[in-house]
Scaffold this active site. Structure first.
Site, PDB file in Angstrom:
ATOM      1  N   LYS A   2       1.052  -1.273  -0.052  1.00 44.62           N
ATOM      2  CA  LYS A   2      -0.095   0.213   0.073  1.00 44.62           C
ATOM      3  C   LYS A   2       1.014   1.311  -0.249  1.00 44.62           C
ATOM      4  O   LYS A   2       1.793   1.308   0.815  1.00 44.62           O
ATOM      5  CB  LYS A   2      -0.963   0.061   1.143  1.00 44.62           C
ATOM      6  CG  LYS A   2      -2.125   1.175   1.298  1.00 44.62           C
ATOM      7  CD  LYS A   2      -2.951   0.967   2.474  1.00 44.62           C
ATOM      8  CE  LYS A   2      -3.931   1.776   2.556  1.00 44.62           C
ATOM      9  NZ  LYS A   2      -4.850   1.827   4.019  1.00 44.62           N
TER      10      LYS A   2
ATOM     11  N   SER B 222      -9.769  -0.303   7.119  1.00 38.49           N
ATOM     12  CA  SER B 222      -9.076  -0.104   5.597  1.00 38.49           C
ATOM     13  C   SER B 222      -8.448  -1.522   5.198  1.00 38.49           C
ATOM     14  O   SER B 222      -7.863  -1.488   3.973  1.00 38.49           O
ATOM     15  CB  SER B 222      -7.926   0.961   5.705  1.00 38.49           C
ATOM     16  OG  SER B 222      -8.750   2.167   5.657  1.00 38.49           O
TER      17      SER B 222
ATOM     18  N   SER C   9      -9.421   2.293   3.181  1.00 36.66           N
ATOM     19  CA  SER C   9      -8.716   2.891   2.113  1.00 36.66           C
ATOM     20  C   SER C   9      -7.838   2.256   1.222  1.00 36.66           C
ATOM     21  O   SER C   9      -7.520   2.621   0.253  1.00 36.66           O
ATOM     22  CB  SER C   9      -7.993   3.739   2.792  1.00 36.66           C
ATOM     23  OG  SER C   9      -6.816   3.451   3.794  1.00 36.66           O
TER      24      SER C   9
HETATM   25  N1  GLN Z   1     -12.768   4.569   6.318  1.00 39.30           N
HETATM   26  C1  GLN Z   1     -12.114   4.592   7.493  1.00 39.30           C
HETATM   27  C2  GLN Z   1     -11.605   6.210   7.557  1.00 39.30           C
HETATM   28  O1  GLN Z   1     -11.883   6.797   6.751  1.00 39.30           O
HETATM   29  C3  GLN Z   1     -10.998   3.749   7.626  1.00 39.30           C
HETATM   30  C4  GLN Z   1      -9.515   4.259   7.382  1.00 39.30           C
HETATM   31  C5  GLN Z   1      -8.316   3.404   7.558  1.00 39.30           C
HETATM   32  O2  GLN Z   1      -8.619   2.270   8.388  1.00 39.30           O
HETATM   33  N2  GLN Z   1      -7.205   3.813   7.175  1.00 39.30           N
HETATM   34  O3  GLN Z   1     -11.122   6.957   8.405  1.00 39.30           O
END
Ligand code: GLN
Length: 504
Positions: A82, A181, A157
């Site tokens: 990532k 994410s 994400s």
């Molecule tokens: N969807 C969550 C957010 O927008 C999770 C983000 C993450 O785990 N990096 O904060």
């Protein structure tokens, strides 16, 4: 087996084929790079493909293997990373314009481990900018499509890592999970994702979003593969002040146990019902029945404070992010915008941050700065921290009664591209089941539970007490075997073949 057939096998099978001399790492890596060439123009799981570097690593592993050197079990099996994880010599942007063109001078600890074990790095995967989002639509460099249906989101994400693994572009990928994410993208792409216990995998070299919540982990096609990758990247690191000193668990052995007799599984009452799509709930219930038939005990457990976790998370996360992102000031990394008139330090910072950050990142910086400001701190950040304590207590009392907790991973199957991108609250609601684990630092796994609405994959999540990651692999490995027996093979075998270009 041809080099194209092998793409569809697990990382463990690919490792076995390498060890048996059936294929070289150079061939295996080239086959994955060819697959990326064939399908990624459309999917856009990768922001950067490091072809030459991957092939150099692969050839080096082949030479060492030929010389009889003892190698790591995953040596020569390629991996995707990532783009929020820094990689020496490979561009790293966190999908933000503010870091465009930045080539880190060092490796994250987990990347050092991947390199030391001889895993060719295929490239960097797409994500929501600075890991803020649930759909990968917040990337500054364009969206990623779901391999099951290219009009749908791959989750976020870490949508790029999940799409790459689901589309057979990479057998293994690294994700990060601050609020879901790793697990939510895994859920909507039919892949497996694990958020380890907080502190189990070093955060050194992750571009921090919310340091008290961030944790890196594996995205794979099988539970056993996740266990192997987790074992490789975990372990104490003096460069991360919150790193645990525990020895790395025997995750692969736990994944191979395939026995749940006497295991107590708690269904979280607060993560059931109308917030979850009917077929997602149905696949969840069927998965639990299979586990029950295999000897697990299913009980219902109440976690009364879980109703407040979204609110608490969306105060704590932006507060920490607003502070972590202050370093992107146009002075040290990436983008620098110098206004023609009065180019002072302040005006450069203002112009750089104004142009470099996308809307969602700005929204969270504003929210976090507000929540931390004098006069509001106690009402917002302070209250959120109290909720965090209550959530930790909910977990503690639940784990007095059960070994693991369970819920659907995400409320729905993959939604359509564009459907929620202009509605932040609808987007945030996707995280309802994944956020509690981050607030408490406990580990979680998501694995496919079957096909739900519109024939798309749904996920089931298991949570264990901190340091109880082995339990996740045990229950995950057992359920995966039971489900694959009932389906007659892996769920991903039912995904449309992208190479043929056939639409669903
Ligand atoms: N969807 C969550 C957010 O927008 C999770 C983000 C993450 O785990 N990096 O904060």
């Amino acid at each position: 087996m041809t080099s194209t057939d092998i793409l569809r096998t697990s990382a463990a099978s690919q490792a076995a084929a390498l060890a048996a001399g059936e294929i070289s790492s150079a061939e295996l890596t080239a086959a994955h790079l060819d697959r990326i060439d064939a399908v990624d123009g459309d999917l856009h799981a990768f922001l950067h493909v490091s072809r030459d570097e991957a092939l150099t690593t692969a050839r080096d592993v082949d030479t060492r293997r030929a010389a009889g050197e003892e190698l790591h079990p995953l040596a020569g099996v390629p991996v995707a990373v990532k783009d929020v994880v820094v990689t020496e010599g490979i561009p790293t942007t966190a999908a933000s314009k503010i870091l465009e063109g930045w080539v880190p001078p060092y490796d994250a600890t987990l990347v050092e481990k991947l390199r030391a074990a001889g895993l060719p790095i295929l490239g960097k995967t797409n994500m929501d900018e600075f890991a803020m989002g649930s759909s990968t639509e917040n990337s500054a460099f364009g969206l990623t499509r779901n391999p099951w249906d290219r009009e749908r989101i791959p989750g976020g994400s870490g949508g790029g890592s999940a799409a790459a693994v689901g589309a057979f572009e990479a057998p293994l990928a690294i994700g990060t999970d601050t609020g879901g994410s790793i697990r939510q993208p895994a859920s909507v792409t039919g892949t497996v994702g694990v958020k380890p216990t907080y502190g189990s995998v070093s955060r050194y070299g992750l571009i921090a979003m919310a340091s008290s919540l961030d944790q890196a982990g594996p995205v794979t096609r099988t539970v056993a593969d996740a266990a192997l990758l987790h074992e490789l990247i975990a372990g104490h690191d003096a460069r991360d002040s919150t790193s645990l000193t525990d020895p790395v668990g025997a995750y692969a052995a736990a994944a191979g146990r395939k026995d749940v007799k006497g295991l107590r599984i708690g269904v979280i009452e607060q993560l059931e019902g109308e917030a979850f799509a009917p077929e997602v709930s149905a696949r969840f219930t069927e998965s639990l029945s299979l586990l029950e038939q295999a000897g697990a005990e299913i009980v219902r457990v109440s976690c009364p404070n879980f109703g407040y976790t979204l609110g608490a998370y969306y105060l704590i996360m932006p507060s920490e992010a607003s502070s972590n992102l202050a370093k992107f000031d146009g002075m040290r990394f990436g983008l620098r915008v110098v206004p023609e008139e009065s180019p002072t330090a302040e005006s450069v910072m203002k112009a750089t941050r104004g142009q470099g950050f996308g809307d969602e990142v700005k929204r969270r910086i504003l929210l976090g700065t507000y929540a931390l400001s004098a006069g509001y701190y106690d009402a917002y950040y302070g209250s959120a921290q109290k909720v965090r304590t209550l959530v930790q207590r909910d977990f503690a009392s639940a784990f007095e009664k059960v070994d693991v907790l369970a819920s659907p991973t995400a409320p729905t199957v993959a939604f359509r591209l564009g459907e929620k991108v202009d509605d932040p609250l609808a987007m945030y609601a996707n995280d309802i089941a994944t956020i509690p684990a981050n607030l408490a630092g406990v580990p979680g796994i998501s694995l496919p539970s079957g096909l739900a609405e519109d024939g798309l994959p749904a996920g089931i999540q298991f949570l264990a007490p901190a340091r109880g990651d082995e339990r996740l692999y045990q229950v995950g490995g057992a359920l995966e075997a039971l489900l694959e027996d009932s389906w007659g093979g892996p769920l991903l075998d039912r995904a449309p073949d992208l190479a043929g270009g056939a639409d669903r």
